[in-house]
Design a protein around this motif. Sequence first.
Motif, PDB file in Angstrom:
ATOM      1  N   ALA A 119      -6.312   6.753 -16.162  1.00 23.64           N
ATOM      2  CA  ALA A 119      -7.045   7.859 -16.802  1.00 23.64           C
ATOM      3  C   ALA A 119      -7.183   9.025 -15.817  1.00 23.64           C
ATOM      4  O   ALA A 119      -7.042  10.194 -16.196  1.00 23.64           O
ATOM      5  CB  ALA A 119      -8.410   7.370 -17.259  1.00 23.64           C
ATOM      6  N   LYS A 120      -7.419   8.676 -14.541  1.00 25.77           N
ATOM      7  CA  LYS A 120      -7.559   9.726 -13.520  1.00 25.77           C
ATOM      8  C   LYS A 120      -6.245  10.511 -13.374  1.00 25.77           C
ATOM      9  O   LYS A 120      -6.241  11.742 -13.287  1.00 25.77           O
ATOM     10  CB  LYS A 120      -7.926   9.056 -12.187  1.00 25.77           C
ATOM     11  N   LEU A 121      -5.121   9.792 -13.404  1.00 26.86           N
ATOM     12  CA  LEU A 121      -3.814  10.452 -13.261  1.00 26.86           C
ATOM     13  C   LEU A 121      -3.539  11.377 -14.458  1.00 26.86           C
ATOM     14  O   LEU A 121      -2.976  12.454 -14.294  1.00 26.86           O
ATOM     15  CB  LEU A 121      -2.701   9.406 -13.131  1.00 26.86           C
ATOM     16  N   VAL A 122      -3.973  10.943 -15.637  1.00 26.12           N
ATOM     17  CA  VAL A 122      -3.807  11.797 -16.826  1.00 26.12           C
ATOM     18  C   VAL A 122      -4.615  13.073 -16.624  1.00 26.12           C
ATOM     19  O   VAL A 122      -4.118  14.188 -16.817  1.00 26.12           O
ATOM     20  CB  VAL A 122      -4.260  11.056 -18.116  1.00 26.12           C
ATOM     21  N   MET A 123      -5.864  12.893 -16.166  1.00 15.04           N
ATOM     22  CA  MET A 123      -6.746  14.059 -15.946  1.00 15.04           C
ATOM     23  C   MET A 123      -6.155  15.018 -14.908  1.00 15.04           C
ATOM     24  O   MET A 123      -6.319  16.231 -14.976  1.00 15.04           O
ATOM     25  CB  MET A 123      -8.127  13.607 -15.432  1.00 15.04           C
ATOM     26  N   MET A 124      -5.475  14.436 -13.913  1.00 19.54           N
ATOM     27  CA  MET A 124      -4.891  15.257 -12.845  1.00 19.54           C
ATOM     28  C   MET A 124      -3.631  16.005 -13.307  1.00 19.54           C
ATOM     29  O   MET A 124      -3.023  16.743 -12.545  1.00 19.54           O
ATOM     30  CB  MET A 124      -4.505  14.378 -11.642  1.00 19.54           C
ATOM     31  N   GLY A 125      -3.199  15.733 -14.523  1.00 20.06           N
ATOM     32  CA  GLY A 125      -2.002  16.413 -15.057  1.00 20.06           C
ATOM     33  C   GLY A 125      -0.706  15.828 -14.518  1.00 20.06           C
ATOM     34  O   GLY A 125       0.348  16.486 -14.552  1.00 20.06           O
ATOM     35  N   MET A 126      -0.772  14.574 -14.058  1.00 19.28           N
ATOM     36  CA  MET A 126       0.417  13.966 -13.441  1.00 19.28           C
ATOM     37  C   MET A 126       1.492  13.561 -14.458  1.00 19.28           C
ATOM     38  O   MET A 126       2.581  13.173 -14.075  1.00 19.28           O
ATOM     39  CB  MET A 126       0.005  12.736 -12.632  1.00 19.28           C
ATOM     40  N   PHE A 127       1.170  13.622 -15.742  1.00 17.63           N
ATOM     41  CA  PHE A 127       2.187  13.276 -16.738  1.00 17.63           C
ATOM     42  C   PHE A 127       2.865  14.520 -17.310  1.00 17.63           C
ATOM     43  O   PHE A 127       3.619  14.436 -18.271  1.00 17.63           O
ATOM     44  CB  PHE A 127       1.568  12.408 -17.851  1.00 17.63           C
ATOM     45  N   LYS A 128       2.578  15.670 -16.686  1.00 13.38           N
ATOM     46  CA  LYS A 128       3.228  16.910 -17.156  1.00 13.38           C
ATOM     47  C   LYS A 128       4.427  17.190 -16.256  1.00 13.38           C
ATOM     48  O   LYS A 128       4.297  17.200 -15.029  1.00 13.38           O
ATOM     49  CB  LYS A 128       2.243  18.075 -17.069  1.00 13.38           C
ATOM     50  N   SER A 129       5.567  17.426 -16.884  1.00 11.73           N
ATOM     51  CA  SER A 129       6.772  17.621 -16.062  1.00 11.73           C
ATOM     52  C   SER A 129       6.879  19.061 -15.576  1.00 11.73           C
ATOM     53  O   SER A 129       6.326  19.973 -16.184  1.00 11.73           O
ATOM     54  CB  SER A 129       8.015  17.276 -16.886  1.00 11.73           C
ATOM     55  N   SER A 130       7.630  19.221 -14.475  1.00  8.42           N
ATOM     56  CA  SER A 130       7.928  20.575 -13.996  1.00  8.42           C
ATOM     57  C   SER A 130       9.276  20.975 -14.614  1.00  8.42           C
ATOM     58  O   SER A 130      10.319  20.396 -14.262  1.00  8.42           O
ATOM     59  CB  SER A 130       8.005  20.563 -12.462  1.00  8.42           C
ATOM     60  N   LYS A 131       9.256  21.932 -15.514  1.00  8.69           N
ATOM     61  CA  LYS A 131      10.516  22.327 -16.179  1.00  8.69           C
ATOM     62  C   LYS A 131      11.489  22.948 -15.165  1.00  8.69           C
ATOM     63  O   LYS A 131      12.680  22.638 -15.201  1.00  8.69           O
ATOM     64  CB  LYS A 131      10.255  23.277 -17.358  1.00  8.69           C
ATOM     65  N   PRO A 132      11.012  23.817 -14.223  1.00 10.23           N
ATOM     66  CA  PRO A 132      11.965  24.356 -13.236  1.00 10.23           C
ATOM     67  C   PRO A 132      12.663  23.247 -12.434  1.00 10.23           C
ATOM     68  O   PRO A 132      13.851  23.331 -12.144  1.00 10.23           O
ATOM     69  CB  PRO A 132      11.081  25.218 -12.329  1.00 10.23           C
ATOM     70  N   PHE A 133      11.906  22.179 -12.112  1.00 10.05           N
ATOM     71  CA  PHE A 133      12.522  21.064 -11.372  1.00 10.05           C
ATOM     72  C   PHE A 133      13.684  20.467 -12.171  1.00 10.05           C
ATOM     73  O   PHE A 133      14.779  20.243 -11.642  1.00 10.05           O
ATOM     74  CB  PHE A 133      11.457  19.987 -11.084  1.00 10.05           C
ATOM     75  N   TYR A 134      13.458  20.241 -13.464  1.00 12.29           N
ATOM     76  CA  TYR A 134      14.515  19.618 -14.261  1.00 12.29           C
ATOM     77  C   TYR A 134      15.672  20.583 -14.552  1.00 12.29           C
ATOM     78  O   TYR A 134      16.824  20.161 -14.645  1.00 12.29           O
ATOM     79  CB  TYR A 134      13.937  18.990 -15.543  1.00 12.29           C
ATOM     80  N   VAL A 135      15.371  21.893 -14.643  1.00 10.61           N
ATOM     81  CA  VAL A 135      16.464  22.863 -14.831  1.00 10.61           C
ATOM     82  C   VAL A 135      17.355  22.822 -13.583  1.00 10.61           C
ATOM     83  O   VAL A 135      18.589  22.779 -13.664  1.00 10.61           O
ATOM     84  CB  VAL A 135      15.904  24.293 -15.066  1.00 10.61           C
ATOM     85  N   TYR A 136      16.686  22.783 -12.416  1.00 12.40           N
ATOM     86  CA  TYR A 136      17.454  22.722 -11.163  1.00 12.40           C
ATOM     87  C   TYR A 136      18.295  21.430 -11.106  1.00 12.40           C
ATOM     88  O   TYR A 136      19.492  21.471 -10.788  1.00 12.40           O
ATOM     89  CB  TYR A 136      16.479  22.812  -9.975  1.00 12.40           C
ATOM     90  N   LYS A 137      17.690  20.289 -11.451  1.00  9.98           N
ATOM     91  CA  LYS A 137      18.421  19.018 -11.360  1.00  9.98           C
ATOM     92  C   LYS A 137      19.620  19.015 -12.330  1.00  9.98           C
ATOM     93  O   LYS A 137      20.709  18.576 -11.964  1.00  9.98           O
ATOM     94  CB  LYS A 137      17.502  17.827 -11.714  1.00  9.98           C
ATOM     95  N   CYS A 138      19.403  19.507 -13.542  1.00  9.76           N
ATOM     96  CA  CYS A 138      20.495  19.505 -14.529  1.00  9.76           C
ATOM     97  C   CYS A 138      21.612  20.458 -14.074  1.00  9.76           C
ATOM     98  O   CYS A 138      22.802  20.125 -14.177  1.00  9.76           O
ATOM     99  CB  CYS A 138      19.981  19.921 -15.906  1.00  9.76           C
ATOM    100  N   SER A 139      21.233  21.627 -13.551  1.00 14.65           N
ATOM    101  CA  SER A 139      22.256  22.602 -13.136  1.00 14.65           C
ATOM    102  C   SER A 139      23.053  22.051 -11.948  1.00 14.65           C
ATOM    103  O   SER A 139      24.281  22.162 -11.908  1.00 14.65           O
ATOM    104  CB  SER A 139      21.623  23.932 -12.695  1.00 14.65           C
ATOM    105  N   PHE A 140      22.328  21.463 -11.005  1.00  7.31           N
ATOM    106  CA  PHE A 140      23.011  20.896  -9.828  1.00  7.31           C
ATOM    107  C   PHE A 140      24.015  19.832 -10.276  1.00  7.31           C
ATOM    108  O   PHE A 140      25.151  19.773  -9.803  1.00  7.31           O
ATOM    109  CB  PHE A 140      21.972  20.293  -8.874  1.00  7.31           C
ATOM    110  N   ASN A 141      23.580  19.028 -11.225  1.00 10.85           N
ATOM    111  CA  ASN A 141      24.447  17.942 -11.677  1.00 10.85           C
ATOM    112  C   ASN A 141      25.698  18.483 -12.378  1.00 10.85           C
ATOM    113  O   ASN A 141      26.804  17.992 -12.150  1.00 10.85           O
ATOM    114  CB  ASN A 141      23.663  17.024 -12.626  1.00 10.85           C
ATOM    115  N   MET A 142      25.506  19.486 -13.221  1.00  9.43           N
ATOM    116  CA  MET A 142      26.675  20.049 -13.908  1.00  9.43           C
ATOM    117  C   MET A 142      27.620  20.701 -12.897  1.00  9.43           C
ATOM    118  O   MET A 142      28.835  20.711 -13.089  1.00  9.43           O
ATOM    119  CB  MET A 142      26.242  21.076 -14.965  1.00  9.43           C
TER     120      MET A 142
END
Length: 485
Positions: A119-142
């Motif tokens: 519950a504490k981790l949910v409150m801390m926003g730890m289940f929200k993804s960083s979209k820039p991080f995933y854009v970078y990972k997908c672009s690097f992979n392509m």
Amino acid sequence: MGKGGDASAATIRGPMKLVGDKSEKYTWSEVKKHITPEDAWVVHQNKVYDVSNWHEHPGGGVIFTHAGDDMTDIFAAFHAQGSQAMMKKFYIGDLIPESVEHKDQRQLDFEKGYRDLRAKLVMMGMFKSSKPFYVYKCSFNMSMWAVAVAMVYFSDSIAMHIGSALLLGLFWQQCGWLAHDFLHHQVFKHRKYGDLAGIFWGDLMQGFSMQWWKNKHNGHHAVPNLHNSSLQSQDGDPDIDTMPLLAWSIKQAQSFREKNADGKDSTFVKYAVKFQAFTYFPILLLARISWLRESFKTAYGLGAASDNAKLELEKRGLQYPLLEKTGIALHYTWMFALSSGFGRWSLPYSLMYFFTATCSSGLFLALVFGLGHNGMAVYDATTRPDFWKLQVTTTRNITGGHGIPQFFVDWFCGGLQYQVDHHLFPMMPRNNLAKCHKLVESFCKEYGVKYHEADMWVGTIEVLRHLQNVSDEFIVDMVKDFPAM
Ligand code: HEM
């Protein structure tokens, strides 16, 4: 009322079994009797649900891994907020908490502690993804893919082609980590977006069926390093189902005896288990070939990888049949063009390219999976510990060390270097795992739960030692049982 309390469903799922009205009280030992897909009860926060034959479950057959057990924590690990509303129609009564004799006050405090941490981790926003991080990972992979293709298209050098094949192997490994994150719904809250991204990285780029992967991987998450409790139940980990090639416990090594009329080990099993510490790496090299085969079979309805997957496909079919078939077909189309050097290469040369890429990818992927769980505790489904201890004690985190820098481990392992933390919170995005790790580690210390991490070299030695120990035990056991050997 049983079978979800739904009369129309009862006609689809077979005869209705009356199990009492909703004020019914059940003991733990009563719940434990309902462990098969045809007769499956699950407990959530001391409420009992009858999910027998619920093959329409949106998560598929994995639900039956918890038949006859408490699903409170695995439910929280896998579901979107709101999924709980669907549980109502399966409710059949309450559990009598005093009948759960195997839990003392310390255990109950521990379970409350880890639920509070979540519950504490949910409150801390730890289940929200960083979209820039995933854009970078997908672009690097392509970009890796584009470079591998260009190395074949523009060059006639053998060294370039071998380099391209190895790069493709790495690319597929990284596709695996991306598909993994999308299909655990770490990136998007909307399930469909995650599934579509999973089909792109999985089916199209990597050649792996999304549904084959989900069935196998979610099953593994629910019950890591667990043996099935019986032939009829679906409560074992598909990832350690590697017999007759590798045995992760003496019980598993002996399990093939019952398949033979004379109750003895076949010659193949004897040699495979005896030398498994030596055959481990060659087997990893072939892993991708086996995954491609299972994926193809799943996508085109030609078979299933396990009894659980077979049941799921028979009863529910593919979630995205057209997209999966098209994705796999397009994968082989671009792969065929690339492996043939866009029509320039001979057959042996094309095969050399294909096998270099395929075998290296199998090794890169399986090495990380192996480090994550192999050589750690293995349990019987009937005696598994609580959710937290099961996930932590069957799993190993990977660190930098012995000359391998942390940044390389972070990149190569794609988030699975925090395998323990990922197993506890599979929907937590990769970009938050390092932060979560600190909290998890100190919680484990507080409650005396063994939390294990090792670098890539030490972890690999642990895996090989474990395989050797199982071999040694198996040989002693064979000699004891069959002294003429
Ligand atoms: C009465 C019990 C259950 C109900 C009513 C239920 C309901 C649902 C629903 C509505 C979804 C789709 C929305 C979402 O992803 O949250 C879902 C997905 C899922 N469920 Fe369950 N579930 C139950 C039990 C379980 C259990 C015991 C497990 C694991 C052992 C499980 C594993 C999953 C997984 C892995 C998914 C995601 C599948 C995907 O990504 O496609 N469920 N479930």
